[in-house]
Scaffold this active site. Structure first.
Site, PDB file in Angstrom:
ATOM      1  N   ASP A 139       0.841  -1.190   0.000  1.00  7.80           N
ATOM      2  CA  ASP A 139       0.000   0.000   0.000  1.00  7.80           C
ATOM      3  C   ASP A 139       0.882   1.249   0.000  1.00  7.80           C
ATOM      4  O   ASP A 139       2.028   1.219   0.464  1.00  7.80           O
ATOM      5  CB  ASP A 139      -0.895   0.035   1.243  1.00  7.80           C
ATOM      6  CG  ASP A 139      -1.928  -1.079   1.269  1.00  7.80           C
ATOM      7  OD1 ASP A 139      -2.229  -1.628   0.195  1.00  7.80           O
ATOM      8  OD2 ASP A 139      -2.428  -1.390   2.362  1.00  7.80           O
ATOM      9  N   LYS A 140       0.324   2.347  -0.450  1.00  9.70           N
ATOM     10  CA  LYS A 140       1.066   3.608  -0.549  1.00  9.70           C
ATOM     11  C   LYS A 140       1.748   3.980   0.772  1.00  9.70           C
ATOM     12  O   LYS A 140       2.910   4.397   0.782  1.00  9.70           O
ATOM     13  CB  LYS A 140       0.111   4.723  -0.984  1.00  9.70           C
ATOM     14  CG  LYS A 140       0.712   6.116  -1.038  1.00  9.70           C
ATOM     15  CD  LYS A 140      -0.295   7.111  -1.585  1.00  9.70           C
ATOM     16  CE  LYS A 140       0.253   8.533  -1.572  1.00  9.70           C
ATOM     17  NZ  LYS A 140       0.313   9.087  -0.200  1.00  9.70           N
TER      18      LYS A 140
END
Length: 303
Positions: A139-140
């Protein structure tokens, strides 16, 4: 001027008499799809230096060379120049250390500056005729190790290794609350939350997901109990760790999407610390590690 052929290639020596080239290559993990692409998209199969088709019958001692076709970068993936924290690189794969705040692949909200954009730029710089194959995605706002294959065949081999549970991903997280059990496993199916294109949740009709949890340390911060845990993923569902720990009653610090607070950290306190797998070409066990980033270290340091 001699132009060097940079297409990815593998060389095999035949140890079985009379086997068909197609069957021999299948035994080496080369998929039917890859063979088709090799035939029609600019690759080559040779036996003892002579081009052959897959129905050719081999003899012991033959040298088989597979030259994989050049790959075109995906449409919409714009190569960019930038800094990559490369932990390991060889002809088959890249292992990178991704900082929090950087997306792995482009999206509508983050079309540039992603790991994939920068890797595509590196491939252009290196004259590598390949596109970006992300094996493990983060995830970012999750930091840590990412594995990227340099061609579709390597991606296929590593994906098969994941299915066989031979690819190990270990994370470190800081969760809210005092986790009582020293070790436990969460096996709960995960699906999309109704009305949201982002959130996931534990639900009966979701996909099977398993996460192993082990407590590393208990501590207090501003009068609140927190726990550092190590997590082993056996499946790779979207937001799996975040959803499972929320379900267990221990949301990640900083993860306000799944019940945590940003009081101590501005993103989910989650880091991919270890990748361990068999090298897709040599079969050797390899392991890579990444230290906790400073923002996660600071949470437990200022007691």
């Amino acid at each position: 001027m001699i132009v060097k052929d940079l297409r990815f290639r593998l060389v095999f020596l035949v140890d079985e008499e009379g086997i068909l080239l197609r069957e021999f290559l299948h035994s080496k993990g080369i998929s039917k799809r890859t063979l088709t692409a090799t035939k029609y998209e600019g690759g080559q199969l040779t036996v003892n230096g002579i081009e052959q088709n897959v129905r050719h019958r081999l003899q012991v001692g033959d040298e088989v060379v597979v030259i994989f076709p050049p790959e075109q970068p995906s449409e919409g993936l714009q190569p960019e120049n930038g800094v990559l924290d490369i932990i390991y690189e060889d002809e088959a794969l890249l292992v990178l250390n991704k900082p929090a705040g950087q997306s792995t692949i482009p999206s509508r909200d983050h079309p540039g500056g992603t790991v994939a954009n920068l890797v595509a730029g590196k491939f252009v710089h290196d004259d590598l005729p390949a596109t970006v194959h992300v094996v493990t995605r983060l995830d970012k706002d999750t930091s840590g190790l990412i594995c990227i294959a340099k061609n579709r065949h390597i991606h296929h081999l590593l994906s098969e290794q994941m299915i066989a549970s031979g690819f190990h991903r270990q994370y470190v997280a800081i969760v809210e609350g005092r986790v009582q059990e020293k070790r436990f496993t969460i096996e709960q199916p995960i699906g999309r939350k109704d009305g949201s294109i982002i959130e996931r949740m534990v639900c009966e009709d979701g996909q099977f997901a398993r996460t192993d949890v082990e407590v590393q340390r208990h501590f207090e911060k501003d009068g609140h109990e927190l726990t550092t845990v190590a997590l082993m993923l056996h499946t790779g569902r979207t937001h799996q760790i975040r959803v499972h720990l929320q379900w267990a009653g221990y949301p990640l610090a900083g993860d306000d999407l799944y019940g945590g607070t940003k009081k101590w950290i501005g993103r989910q306190a989650l880091h991919c610390a270890i990748l361990r797998f068999a090298h897709p070409l040599t079969g050797a066990d390899i392991q890579f590690t990444s230290d906790l980033p400073m923002d996660m270290q600071e949470i437990s340091r200022s007691l």
